[in-house]
Motif scaffolding. Structure first.
Motif, PDB file in Angstrom:
ATOM      1  N   ILE A 266       6.644  -1.598  -1.624  1.00  0.00           N
ATOM      2  CA  ILE A 266       5.622  -1.880  -1.247  1.00  0.00           C
ATOM      3  C   ILE A 266       5.155  -1.712   0.066  1.00  0.00           C
ATOM      4  CG2 ILE A 266       3.291  -4.192  -0.943  1.00  0.00           C
ATOM      5  CD1 ILE A 266       3.889  -3.343  -3.986  1.00  0.00           C
ATOM      6  N   LEU A 267       5.909  -2.045   1.338  1.00  0.00           N
ATOM      7  CA  LEU A 267       6.339  -1.809   2.512  1.00  0.00           C
ATOM      8  C   LEU A 267       5.796  -0.611   2.642  1.00  0.00           C
ATOM      9  CD1 LEU A 267       7.910  -4.663   4.245  1.00  0.00           C
ATOM     10  CD2 LEU A 267       4.858  -4.692   3.514  1.00  0.00           C
ATOM     11  N   ASP A 268       6.721   0.350   2.138  1.00  0.00           N
ATOM     12  CA  ASP A 268       6.930   1.470   1.754  1.00  0.00           C
ATOM     13  C   ASP A 268       5.482   2.258   2.314  1.00  0.00           C
ATOM     14  OD1 ASP A 268       9.943   2.477   2.711  1.00  0.00           O
ATOM     15  OD2 ASP A 268      10.430   2.378   1.458  1.00  0.00           O
ATOM     16  N   ALA A 269       5.128   1.742   0.637  1.00  0.00           N
ATOM     17  CA  ALA A 269       3.796   1.957   0.187  1.00  0.00           C
ATOM     18  C   ALA A 269       2.497   2.254   1.324  1.00  0.00           C
ATOM     19  CB  ALA A 269       2.789   1.617  -1.018  1.00  0.00           C
ATOM     20  N   ALA A 270       2.580   0.938   1.834  1.00  0.00           N
ATOM     21  CA  ALA A 270       1.595   0.173   2.886  1.00  0.00           C
ATOM     22  C   ALA A 270       2.336   1.258   4.497  1.00  0.00           C
ATOM     23  CB  ALA A 270       2.174  -0.928   3.397  1.00  0.00           C
ATOM     24  N   ALA A 271       3.120   1.480   4.641  1.00  0.00           N
ATOM     25  CA  ALA A 271       3.088   2.445   5.820  1.00  0.00           C
ATOM     26  C   ALA A 271       3.343   3.449   5.480  1.00  0.00           C
ATOM     27  CB  ALA A 271       4.790   2.088   6.555  1.00  0.00           C
ATOM     28  N   GLY A 272       2.745   4.234   3.842  1.00  0.00           N
ATOM     29  CA  GLY A 272       3.317   5.816   4.025  1.00  0.00           C
ATOM     30  C   GLY A 272       1.199   6.110   4.232  1.00  0.00           C
ATOM     31  N   SER A 273       0.523   5.150   3.931  1.00  0.00           N
ATOM     32  CA  SER A 273      -0.534   4.778   3.558  1.00  0.00           C
ATOM     33  C   SER A 273      -1.512   4.627   4.912  1.00  0.00           C
ATOM     34  CB  SER A 273      -1.107   4.487   1.963  1.00  0.00           C
ATOM     35  OG  SER A 273      -1.265   3.152   2.363  1.00  0.00           O
ATOM     36  N   GLY A 274      -0.990   3.915   5.451  1.00  0.00           N
ATOM     37  CA  GLY A 274      -2.114   3.424   6.504  1.00  0.00           C
ATOM     38  C   GLY A 274      -2.466   1.982   6.113  1.00  0.00           C
ATOM     39  N   ALA A 275      -2.054   1.007   4.869  1.00  0.00           N
ATOM     40  CA  ALA A 275      -2.541   0.435   4.706  1.00  0.00           C
ATOM     41  C   ALA A 275      -2.303  -1.177   5.373  1.00  0.00           C
ATOM     42  CB  ALA A 275      -2.514  -0.412   3.148  1.00  0.00           C
ATOM     43  N   ILE A 276      -3.499  -1.332   5.558  1.00  0.00           N
ATOM     44  CA  ILE A 276      -3.141  -3.030   6.500  1.00  0.00           C
ATOM     45  C   ILE A 276      -2.702  -3.956   5.443  1.00  0.00           C
ATOM     46  CG2 ILE A 276      -4.214  -5.327   7.717  1.00  0.00           C
ATOM     47  CD1 ILE A 276      -6.524  -3.161   8.881  1.00  0.00           C
ATOM     48  N   VAL A 277      -1.185  -4.375   5.692  1.00  0.00           N
ATOM     49  CA  VAL A 277      -1.078  -5.502   5.171  1.00  0.00           C
ATOM     50  C   VAL A 277      -1.846  -7.427   5.050  1.00  0.00           C
ATOM     51  CG1 VAL A 277       1.376  -6.685   4.516  1.00  0.00           C
ATOM     52  CG2 VAL A 277       1.333  -4.709   5.096  1.00  0.00           C
ATOM     53  N   PHE A 278      -2.024  -7.700   4.768  1.00  0.00           N
ATOM     54  CA  PHE A 278      -2.473  -9.186   4.819  1.00  0.00           C
ATOM     55  C   PHE A 278      -1.638 -10.551   3.782  1.00  0.00           C
ATOM     56  CE2 PHE A 278      -5.906  -7.055   5.636  1.00  0.00           C
ATOM     57  CZ  PHE A 278      -7.334  -7.357   6.288  1.00  0.00           C
ATOM     58  N   PRO A 279      -0.215 -10.210   4.192  1.00  0.00           N
ATOM     59  CA  PRO A 279      -0.052 -11.815   3.736  1.00  0.00           C
ATOM     60  C   PRO A 279      -0.998 -12.804   4.019  1.00  0.00           C
ATOM     61  CG  PRO A 279       1.316 -10.794   5.402  1.00  0.00           C
ATOM     62  CD  PRO A 279      -0.044  -9.979   5.392  1.00  0.00           C
ATOM     63  N   ALA A 280      -0.232 -14.041   2.464  1.00  0.00           N
ATOM     64  CA  ALA A 280      -0.864 -15.408   2.275  1.00  0.00           C
ATOM     65  C   ALA A 280      -0.426 -16.064   3.474  1.00  0.00           C
ATOM     66  CB  ALA A 280      -0.359 -15.966   1.287  1.00  0.00           C
TER      67      ALA A 280
END
Length: 310
Positions: A266-280
């Motif tokens: 998931i973090l690879d996909a987020a980093a590769g797509s520029g997605a902002i990560v919202f943890p709980a």
């Protein structure tokens, strides 16, 4: 207000509870003390207290509003819960619903509730007490839960057929029984529970992806618009230390190796797509855009999201 726009989606943070928890040594038992010390300048005070070594955590709901819809991602602990195994969660009387109202959300306005997984600090406000009975808090909402978690935490699950291996496991199993009874079973009885598996498209903006390990049915919520992306990762990540070193396990993970695999994917996909990560459970700004790390770092925080630091 704790509010930010991601594309055309308005995201609001509603905090139920915050404070210091167990020590980072208990929660991240394999993480060297040097890792915390080397990163104190940006981890403290938002994510840990160097003096006591206590982990700082938030319990919060992410409210998503778009196209006339209101979606809640996780619902916290809830009031009046019988949680003798976890005294910090027991018999709370917070103003969570007032905080939702201050964010412009009435219970009847909610269209969808996403539980990223079934744990006591993620499903509690699924229900509330009405004349002594646990009743869905959001009467017009569908509640989506991964079938794998539903089956794992259900009272008929095989996890209850063997004796607990440790005292901590015994406490957890008893808590699981209680939270299923007061936070999951009532929404099923009301006909509002929706189970999914193998991925689920909610609509043109949101989709669910399985990310097992923390629990068997742990999931992430992808927000995808033509202009921006974000991912709500639940307990896939508890601390930014797990950005730096994605293999660092959390002691709450049911299957640590599976959690590592899910976290990296998931973090690879987020980093590769520029997605902002919202943890709980992040304090501070609560969410970040990450990128691929260098040297011995797996990922790095490129930019914290534009929410007030808390």
């Amino acid at each position: 207000m704790d509010r930010v726009l991601i594309g055309a989606v308005e995201i609001t943070r509603v905090v139920e509870l915050q404070g210091l928890s167990r020590t980072v040594d208990e929660i991240f038992p394999d993480t060297p003390a040097d890792t915390w010390r080397a990163n104190t300048s940006w981890l403290a005070p938002d994510f840990w207290d160097p003096g006591t070594r206590a982990f700082r955590a938030f319990v919060q709901t992410w409210v998503l509003r778009y196209e006339g819809r209101t979606v809640l991602v996780d619902t916290g602990i809830g009031n009046g819960r019988d949680r003798p195994q976890f005294p910090r969660f027991a018999n709370l009387h917070t103003d969570y619903l007032d905080r939702l109202a201050a964010a412009g959300v009435r219970p009847q306005d909610v269209d969808l509730v996403v539980n990223t997984h079934i744990h006591a600090d993620h499903v509690g406000w699924n229900t509330h007490l009405v004349e002594g009975s646990w009743t869905p808090t959001f009467p017009n909402a569908s509640y989506v839960v991964a079938r794998a978690d539903y089956e794992y935490f259900h009272p008929d699950s095989v996890i209850y057929t063997r004796a607990p291996r440790t005292e901590d496991e015994r406490r957890q199993l008893e808590c699981h029984r209680l939270l299923f009874a007061d936070s999951i079973a009532p929404i099923e009885q009301a006909g509002q529970l929706r189970l999914w598996q193998d991925g689920h498209r909610i609509d043109g903006v949101l989709r669910l992806e399985a990310a097992p390990g923390h629990t068997p049915g742990s999931a992430v919520v992808w927000l995808e618009t033509p202009d921006a992306r974000a991912v709500f990762v639940g307990d896939l990540v508890h601390s930014p230390v797990q950005f730096l070193h994605a293999d660092e396990r959390c002691s709450f993970d049911v299957d640590p190796q599976q959690a590592r695999t899910s976290r990296r994917r998931i973090l690879d996909a987020a980093a590769g797509s520029g997605a902002i990560v919202f943890p709980a459970h992040f304090g501070g700004h609560g969410a970040a855009r990450i990128g691929q790390g260098r040297g011995d770092e797996d990922f790095v925080v490129q930019q914290w999201v534009d929410l007030p630091s808390r």
